[in-house]
Write a protein that holds these residues in place. Structure first.
Motif, PDB file in Angstrom:
ATOM      1  N   GLN A 163      42.818  34.526  32.480  1.00  0.00           N
ATOM      2  CA  GLN A 163      44.193  34.881  32.831  1.00  0.00           C
ATOM      3  C   GLN A 163      44.898  35.622  31.700  1.00  0.00           C
ATOM      4  OE1 GLN A 163      45.544  34.539  35.871  1.00  0.00           O
ATOM      5  NE2 GLN A 163      43.549  33.746  36.529  1.00  0.00           N
TER       6      GLN A 163
ATOM      7  N   GLN B 217      44.583  44.279  31.839  1.00  0.00           N
ATOM      8  CA  GLN B 217      43.783  45.023  32.818  1.00  0.00           C
ATOM      9  C   GLN B 217      42.540  45.585  32.131  1.00  0.00           C
ATOM     10  OE1 GLN B 217      46.645  47.881  34.467  1.00  0.00           O
ATOM     11  NE2 GLN B 217      46.417  46.865  36.439  1.00  0.00           N
TER      12      GLN B 217
ATOM     13  N   ASP C 174      38.501  32.884  41.826  1.00  0.00           N
ATOM     14  CA  ASP C 174      38.846  33.770  42.928  1.00  0.00           C
ATOM     15  C   ASP C 174      38.473  35.180  42.485  1.00  0.00           C
ATOM     16  OD1 ASP C 174      40.091  35.518  44.701  1.00  0.00           O
ATOM     17  OD2 ASP C 174      41.864  34.248  44.964  1.00  0.00           O
TER      18      ASP C 174
ATOM     19  N   TRP D 105      38.476  38.051  43.774  1.00  0.00           N
ATOM     20  CA  TRP D 105      39.391  39.157  44.082  1.00  0.00           C
ATOM     21  C   TRP D 105      40.630  39.112  43.190  1.00  0.00           C
ATOM     22  CZ3 TRP D 105      39.832  43.805  45.609  1.00  0.00           C
ATOM     23  CH2 TRP D 105      41.065  44.341  45.963  1.00  0.00           C
ATOM     24  N   ASN D 106      41.343  38.000  43.230  1.00  0.00           N
ATOM     25  CA  ASN D 106      42.604  37.922  42.492  1.00  0.00           C
ATOM     26  C   ASN D 106      42.399  37.744  40.990  1.00  0.00           C
ATOM     27  OD1 ASN D 106      44.695  38.099  44.594  1.00  0.00           O
ATOM     28  ND2 ASN D 106      43.714  36.246  45.382  1.00  0.00           N
ATOM     29  N   ASP D 107      41.362  37.002  40.603  1.00  0.00           N
ATOM     30  CA  ASP D 107      41.153  36.743  39.178  1.00  0.00           C
ATOM     31  C   ASP D 107      40.455  37.899  38.466  1.00  0.00           C
ATOM     32  OD1 ASP D 107      42.313  34.260  39.417  1.00  0.00           O
ATOM     33  OD2 ASP D 107      40.419  33.203  39.673  1.00  0.00           O
TER      34      ASP D 107
ATOM     35  N   CYS E 153      38.906  41.271  40.403  1.00  0.00           N
ATOM     36  CA  CYS E 153      38.911  42.627  40.960  1.00  0.00           C
ATOM     37  C   CYS E 153      40.260  43.326  40.839  1.00  0.00           C
ATOM     38  CB  CYS E 153      38.488  42.591  42.424  1.00  0.00           C
ATOM     39  SG  CYS E 153      36.790  42.034  42.683  1.00  0.00           S
ATOM     40  N   VAL E 154      41.343  42.624  41.125  1.00  0.00           N
ATOM     41  CA  VAL E 154      42.662  43.261  41.152  1.00  0.00           C
ATOM     42  C   VAL E 154      42.978  43.957  39.833  1.00  0.00           C
ATOM     43  CG1 VAL E 154      45.147  42.806  41.278  1.00  0.00           C
ATOM     44  CG2 VAL E 154      43.605  41.780  42.956  1.00  0.00           C
ATOM     45  N   ASN E 155      42.581  43.327  38.715  1.00  0.00           N
ATOM     46  CA  ASN E 155      42.888  43.903  37.411  1.00  0.00           C
ATOM     47  C   ASN E 155      41.640  44.344  36.639  1.00  0.00           C
ATOM     48  OD1 ASN E 155      45.829  43.700  37.136  1.00  0.00           O
ATOM     49  ND2 ASN E 155      45.478  41.499  37.373  1.00  0.00           N
ATOM     50  N   ASP E 156      40.543  44.548  37.368  1.00  0.00           N
ATOM     51  CA  ASP E 156      39.305  45.035  36.751  1.00  0.00           C
ATOM     52  C   ASP E 156      38.869  44.180  35.561  1.00  0.00           C
ATOM     53  OD1 ASP E 156      38.777  47.170  38.460  1.00  0.00           O
ATOM     54  OD2 ASP E 156      40.148  48.493  37.383  1.00  0.00           O
ATOM     55  N   LYS E 157      38.984  42.874  35.683  1.00  0.00           N
ATOM     56  CA  LYS E 157      38.576  41.978  34.607  1.00  0.00           C
ATOM     57  C   LYS E 157      37.099  41.601  34.771  1.00  0.00           C
ATOM     58  CE  LYS E 157      43.148  39.859  34.012  1.00  0.00           C
ATOM     59  NZ  LYS E 157      43.901  38.566  34.027  1.00  0.00           N
TER      60      LYS E 157
END
Length: 374
Positions: A274, A278, A295, A297-299, A301-305
């Motif tokens: 967390q 990005q 998760d 997607w949220n953990d 993919c959303v921020n390319d981590k």
């Protein structure tokens, strides 16, 4: 030959130093090492306590340093009298080893964690029964036999008592940063946990030119040492309401480019993800039996981590350990400030101090007659 060794008879048993352990004969590419000292690592405790599985009885220890006594006829890199640091064994012949990645050796588990030598024979016996080994090394002994590829030659003017932990803890933490994450000058990094591995990672972040090197722990004395060793900022996670926000506040609200978790605690691993900016990468490198809910997607993919695992700092010991020694000589990698010496007979006390966190890096002095520089 008979040697003295610290044996663990069963899961969670204390170390018992015994005088009747039989050391295997040397092979053609072996070296026999008189042990001077050995660090105690949390991986030793993981095997002793059963968090990681292994055969018992066992002789542990994998951060050894010593003096070469004998060499086999096929040994080319060492001679009697050489000072060495011991590390893991890579076969040298598989695709990964030939590509310069012995930590990904196709035979890594068989060679280091099977409890026997790479050729399948017993490293140690007691009353005719096999005693398992660790890392084809088992440095909690007065003498051991290892393959040539286990050893790294070091200068004789260095204090051998200090150097053993370079073979695992220090090369794991620093290598994770220098070899795997590879931050650029101006990047930012947070290290969760300031034990030996974490402090090594933190010092490597400083060496790499990170403008923010953030150390996170729950013990103020360790955080004070982290500052001394080069952390730009420290966070006591027991004294803040939100660790992730504290990291973000130190980085203009963005989070860090890189994070390293050395704790293996599920909630801390989650925080390390967390706290990333990005495109950030978190390396999880602790020996642990804990798990996290992720998760994707949220953990991620959303921020390319990204979350990666790193074994032994992706190191080549024969390259990385001399490099760390050079950084040490330059005053850039003061690993010895984490160490405390114990007598070999104090092994259970030293291990307890490691587990409790009282001592960051206990080092067993096995040969108390050793004189540095001699």
């Amino acid at each position: 030959m008979k040697i003295q060794a610290a044996v663990v008879d069963k899961q969670n048993a204390d170390f018992e130093i015994r005088d009747d352990v039989e050391l295997a004969d040397m092979g053609a590419d072996d070296i026999q090492v008189h042990m001077v000292a050995s660090g105690i690592c949390h991986s030793d405790e993981a095997l002793r306590s059963g968090v990681a599985t292994i055969d018992y009885p066992i002789v542990l220890g994998h951060e050894g340093s010593g003096i070469v006594e004998k060499v086999g006829p096929e040994v080319t890199q060492f001679k009697p009298g050489d000072h060495v640091v011991l590390s893991f064994y890579g076969c040298g012949n598989c695709k990964s080893c030939l590509a310069g990645k012995p930590t990904q050796c196709e035979n890594y588990a068989a060679n280091n964690l099977s409890g026997v030598r790479p050729d399948g024979t017993a490293h140690f016996t007691e009353n005719g029964h096999k005693v398992a080994d660790m890392f084809d090394q088992s440095s909690f002994t007065t003498t051991t036999v290892v393959r040539e590829r286990n050893a790294v030659k070091v200068d004789k003017d260095l204090d051998l008592r200090k150097l053993g932990p370079l073979g695992c803890g220090y090369v794991t933490g620093s290598g994770t940063v220098l070899n795997t994450l590879k931050p650029k000058p101006g990047d930012t990094i947070a290290v969760f946990g300031t034990g030996a591995v974490g402090l090594a990672a933190m010092m490597a972040g400083r060496i790499s030119g990170c403008t923010k090197v953030i150390a996170i722990d729950i013990v103020d004395s360790r955080l004070a040492l982290a500052k001394e060793l080069g952390a730009t900022d420290v966070i006591n996670s027991k004294k803040v309401d939100d660790v992730v926000k504290a990291v973000q506040d130190l980085t203009g609200g963005f989070g860090v480019n890189y994070a390293v978790d050395t704790t293996g605690v599920s909630s801390v691993i989650a925080n390390s993800i967390q706290a990333l900016a990005q495109g950030g990468v978190s390396a999880a490198i602790a020996v642990t039996d804990q798990h996290i809910d992720l998760d994707t997607w949220n953990d991620l993919c959303v921020n390319d981590k990204s979350v990666i695992g790193v074994n032994m700092g992706d190191s080549v010991p024969q390259i990385d350990i001399p490099r760390l020694i050079e950084f040490y000589k330059l005053g850039m990698f003061d690993f010895d400030k984490t160490e405390k010496f114990y007598k070999f007979s104090q092994i259970n006390e030293a291990n307890a101090d490691s587990v409790s966190g009282k001592t960051i890096k206990p080092v067993l002095v096995i040969d108390d007659s050793y004189i540095p520089g001699k």
